[in-house]
Design a protein around this motif. Structure first.
Motif: not given
Length: 151
Positions: A107-133
């Motif tokens: 994982v690179c710092d450039d990846d931290l802003g990429r966003a994807f649905p959360a595994s527990w709720n597809e409507r919740e979108i998390y950036m990689v940085e948010q998931m690590l936080e």
């Protein structure tokens, strides 16, 4: 390879939270794991939740970023359910520390802003940085809960 300073900082903070939890466990009385915890059952059940969740957060990052190397969590949920002493839990958490570093190795710092649905709720979108936080705050939130129980 891109910069990894921010990724390393997030992993370091996650490790700091886990090390704090491990230090707390050194002071726990023998019956600590059997104490009741609202909405979780017992402290043991809460510990399973904390450690199993951290594996899920880091696996989510790997899956969403399509990192190819196979980095598996060091313990299964079933193995976590068989831990019966604070010393067992300390060992389990200490096995998790290198896993978190290995899981984020690609994982690179450039990846931290990429966003994807959360595994527990597809409507919740998390950036990689948010998931690590979220992984960091998740440990601290439960540390506070355990402290509230006098542990």
């Amino acid at each position: 390879m891109s910069e990894r300073n921010a990724v390393q900082a997030l992993v370091d903070e996650h490790e700091r939270a886990l090390r704090h939890l491990m230090a707390m466990m050194n002071r726990w009385p023998g019956d600590a794991l059997d104490r009741p915890v609202k909405d979780f059952g017992t402290v043991r059940d809460l510990m399973v939740h904390i450690v199993d969740s951290l594996f899920a957060y880091f696996q989510w990052v790997r899956e969403k970023l399509e990192l190819e190397e196979n980095v598996s969590p060091p313990l299964t949920r079933e193995a976590l359910n068989r831990l019966y002493s604070p010393a067992d839990w300390e060992r389990a958490i200490s096995l998790s520390l290198p896993y978190c570093r290995e899981a984020t190795a690609g994982v690179c710092d450039d990846d931290l802003g990429r966003a994807f649905p959360a595994s527990w709720n597809e409507r919740e979108i998390y950036m990689v940085e948010q998931m690590l936080e979220h992984a960091i705050v998740h440990v601290w939130r439960h540390v506070r809960q355990l402290e509230g129980l006098g542990l």
